[in-house]
Write a protein that holds these residues in place. Structure first.
Motif, PDB file in Angstrom:
ATOM      1  N   MET A   1       0.878  -1.198  -0.007  1.00 44.79           N
ATOM      2  CA  MET A   1       0.115   0.036   0.014  1.00 44.79           C
ATOM      3  C   MET A   1       1.023   1.350   0.111  1.00 44.79           C
ATOM      4  SD  MET A   1      -3.083  -0.600   2.558  1.00 44.79           S
ATOM      5  CE  MET A   1      -4.337  -0.431   1.983  1.00 44.79           C
ATOM      6  N   ASN A   2       0.313   2.071  -0.465  1.00 44.66           N
ATOM      7  CA  ASN A   2       1.103   3.508  -0.739  1.00 44.66           C
ATOM      8  C   ASN A   2       0.833   4.294   0.990  1.00 44.66           C
ATOM      9  OD1 ASN A   2       2.000   6.046  -1.515  1.00 44.66           O
ATOM     10  ND2 ASN A   2       0.752   6.317  -3.324  1.00 44.66           N
ATOM     11  N   HIS A   3       1.918   5.061   1.065  1.00 47.00           N
ATOM     12  CA  HIS A   3       1.842   5.584   2.407  1.00 47.00           C
ATOM     13  C   HIS A   3       0.705   6.817   2.489  1.00 47.00           C
ATOM     14  CE1 HIS A   3       4.338   8.531  -0.008  1.00 47.00           C
ATOM     15  NE2 HIS A   3       3.908   9.473   0.692  1.00 47.00           N
ATOM     16  N   LYS A   4       0.329   7.398   1.206  1.00 43.46           N
ATOM     17  CA  LYS A   4      -0.758   8.381   1.149  1.00 43.46           C
ATOM     18  C   LYS A   4      -2.126   7.642   1.423  1.00 43.46           C
ATOM     19  CE  LYS A   4       1.528  10.926  -2.152  1.00 43.46           C
ATOM     20  NZ  LYS A   4       1.726  11.423  -3.676  1.00 43.46           N
ATOM     21  N   HIS A   5      -2.233   6.189   1.072  1.00 39.43           N
ATOM     22  CA  HIS A   5      -3.257   5.537   1.289  1.00 39.43           C
ATOM     23  C   HIS A   5      -3.672   5.315   2.613  1.00 39.43           C
ATOM     24  CE1 HIS A   5      -6.704   3.287   0.158  1.00 39.43           C
ATOM     25  NE2 HIS A   5      -6.287   2.205   0.919  1.00 39.43           N
ATOM     26  N   VAL A   6      -2.555   4.905   3.383  1.00 42.76           N
ATOM     27  CA  VAL A   6      -2.409   4.494   4.790  1.00 42.76           C
ATOM     28  C   VAL A   6      -2.839   5.701   5.623  1.00 42.76           C
ATOM     29  CG1 VAL A   6      -0.918   3.635   6.747  1.00 42.76           C
ATOM     30  CG2 VAL A   6      -0.931   2.377   4.607  1.00 42.76           C
ATOM     31  N   LEU A   7      -2.029   6.879   5.301  1.00 46.28           N
ATOM     32  CA  LEU A   7      -2.343   8.312   5.974  1.00 46.28           C
ATOM     33  C   LEU A   7      -3.925   8.528   5.497  1.00 46.28           C
ATOM     34  CD1 LEU A   7      -1.117  10.462   7.660  1.00 46.28           C
ATOM     35  CD2 LEU A   7      -0.769  11.842   5.360  1.00 46.28           C
ATOM     36  N   ARG A   8      -4.495   8.279   4.591  1.00 46.20           N
ATOM     37  CA  ARG A   8      -5.940   8.814   4.477  1.00 46.20           C
ATOM     38  C   ARG A   8      -6.822   7.721   5.398  1.00 46.20           C
ATOM     39  NH1 ARG A   8      -6.949   7.096  -0.721  1.00 46.20           N
ATOM     40  NH2 ARG A   8      -5.440   8.516  -1.568  1.00 46.20           N
ATOM     41  N   LEU A   9      -6.373   6.596   5.225  1.00 47.15           N
ATOM     42  CA  LEU A   9      -7.241   5.519   6.212  1.00 47.15           C
ATOM     43  C   LEU A   9      -6.964   6.109   7.538  1.00 47.15           C
ATOM     44  CD1 LEU A   9      -6.680   2.195   4.554  1.00 47.15           C
ATOM     45  CD2 LEU A   9      -8.655   3.361   4.787  1.00 47.15           C
ATOM     46  N   MET A  10      -5.949   6.304   8.133  1.00 51.39           N
ATOM     47  CA  MET A  10      -5.646   6.907   9.684  1.00 51.39           C
ATOM     48  C   MET A  10      -6.470   7.982   9.866  1.00 51.39           C
ATOM     49  SD  MET A  10      -1.719   5.801   9.992  1.00 51.39           S
ATOM     50  CE  MET A  10      -1.806   6.297  11.762  1.00 51.39           C
ATOM     51  N   HIS A  11      -6.390   8.962   8.959  1.00 56.49           N
ATOM     52  CA  HIS A  11      -7.294  10.339   9.080  1.00 56.49           C
ATOM     53  C   HIS A  11      -8.625  10.038   9.050  1.00 56.49           C
ATOM     54  CE1 HIS A  11      -7.661  14.471   9.173  1.00 56.49           C
ATOM     55  NE2 HIS A  11      -8.600  14.349   8.096  1.00 56.49           N
ATOM     56  N   GLN A  12      -9.357   9.023   8.415  1.00 55.03           N
ATOM     57  CA  GLN A  12     -10.658   8.645   8.543  1.00 55.03           C
ATOM     58  C   GLN A  12     -11.077   8.122   9.857  1.00 55.03           C
ATOM     59  OE1 GLN A  12     -11.345   6.434   4.934  1.00 55.03           O
ATOM     60  NE2 GLN A  12     -11.344   8.110   3.507  1.00 55.03           N
ATOM     61  N   MET A  13     -10.042   7.023  10.179  1.00 52.67           N
ATOM     62  CA  MET A  13     -10.366   6.372  11.507  1.00 52.67           C
ATOM     63  C   MET A  13     -10.159   7.283  12.672  1.00 52.67           C
ATOM     64  SD  MET A  13      -8.736   3.026   9.835  1.00 52.67           S
ATOM     65  CE  MET A  13      -8.879   1.634  11.208  1.00 52.67           C
ATOM     66  N   GLY A  14      -9.367   8.087  12.572  1.00 55.56           N
ATOM     67  CA  GLY A  14      -9.157   8.918  13.831  1.00 55.56           C
ATOM     68  C   GLY A  14      -7.926   8.746  14.515  1.00 55.56           C
ATOM     69  N   CYS A  15      -6.814   8.049  13.783  1.00 56.28           N
ATOM     70  CA  CYS A  15      -5.736   7.269  14.601  1.00 56.28           C
ATOM     71  C   CYS A  15      -4.494   8.084  14.458  1.00 56.28           C
ATOM     72  CB  CYS A  15      -5.491   5.715  14.056  1.00 56.28           C
ATOM     73  SG  CYS A  15      -6.590   4.755  13.903  1.00 56.28           S
ATOM     74  N   LEU A  16      -4.665   9.473  14.011  1.00 57.10           N
ATOM     75  CA  LEU A  16      -3.412  10.211  13.949  1.00 57.10           C
ATOM     76  C   LEU A  16      -3.024  10.845  14.942  1.00 57.10           C
ATOM     77  CD1 LEU A  16      -4.348  12.338  10.419  1.00 57.10           C
ATOM     78  CD2 LEU A  16      -2.641  10.295  10.897  1.00 57.10           C
ATOM     79  N   SER A  17      -1.904  11.173  15.557  1.00 59.69           N
ATOM     80  CA  SER A  17      -1.158  11.492  16.766  1.00 59.69           C
ATOM     81  C   SER A  17      -1.166  13.117  16.650  1.00 59.69           C
ATOM     82  CB  SER A  17       0.120  10.748  17.161  1.00 59.69           C
ATOM     83  OG  SER A  17       0.774  11.541  18.195  1.00 59.69           O
ATOM     84  N   THR A  18      -1.310  13.803  17.433  1.00 59.06           N
ATOM     85  CA  THR A  18      -1.257  15.060  17.295  1.00 59.06           C
ATOM     86  C   THR A  18       0.036  15.517  18.344  1.00 59.06           C
ATOM     87  OG1 THR A  18      -2.953  15.471  19.070  1.00 59.06           O
ATOM     88  CG2 THR A  18      -3.660  15.603  16.794  1.00 59.06           C
ATOM     89  N   ALA A  19       0.591  14.650  19.250  1.00 61.21           N
ATOM     90  CA  ALA A  19       1.606  15.141  20.172  1.00 61.21           C
ATOM     91  C   ALA A  19       2.657  15.484  19.343  1.00 61.21           C
ATOM     92  CB  ALA A  19       1.901  13.837  20.909  1.00 61.21           C
ATOM     93  N   TYR A  20       3.116  15.020  18.213  1.00 61.69           N
ATOM     94  CA  TYR A  20       4.493  15.147  17.404  1.00 61.69           C
ATOM     95  C   TYR A  20       4.264  15.842  16.282  1.00 61.69           C
ATOM     96  CZ  TYR A  20       6.212  12.232  21.177  1.00 61.69           C
ATOM     97  OH  TYR A  20       6.694  11.688  22.198  1.00 61.69           O
TER      98      TYR A  20
END
Length: 73
Positions: free
Chosen positions: A1-20
């Motif tokens: 999978m492309n890193h952009k696709h993984v980032l899009r999925l993480m963004h949709q699921m709310g799994c992104l970290s805002t600490a760093y």
């Protein structure tokens, strides 16, 4: 999978970290006290009764690019 696709999925699921986040972290090069401080023998008493009794200098060291520069005034 492309890193952009993984980032899009993480963004949709709310799994992104805002600490760093790069926008919130500032660069800090402070390493604490490096080396030792010379004792303050003059104690701001610059007055003297004869010439060349008290001579002072300031030596600064800083890095510019890949070179180390010493500046004395």
């Amino acid at each position: 999978m492309n890193h952009k696709h993984v980032l899009r999925l993480m963004h949709q699921m709310g799994c992104l970290s805002t600490a760093y986040n790069r926008k919130t972290r500032k660069y800090n090069s402070y390493q604490g006290q490096v080396g030792k401080l010379a004792p303050n023998r003059l104690r701001r008493r610059f007055e003297t009764d004869r010439p060349y009794q008290k001579l002072v200098a300031d030596v600064s060291e800083f890095r510019y690019g890949s070179q180390l520069m010493n500046v004395s005034i």
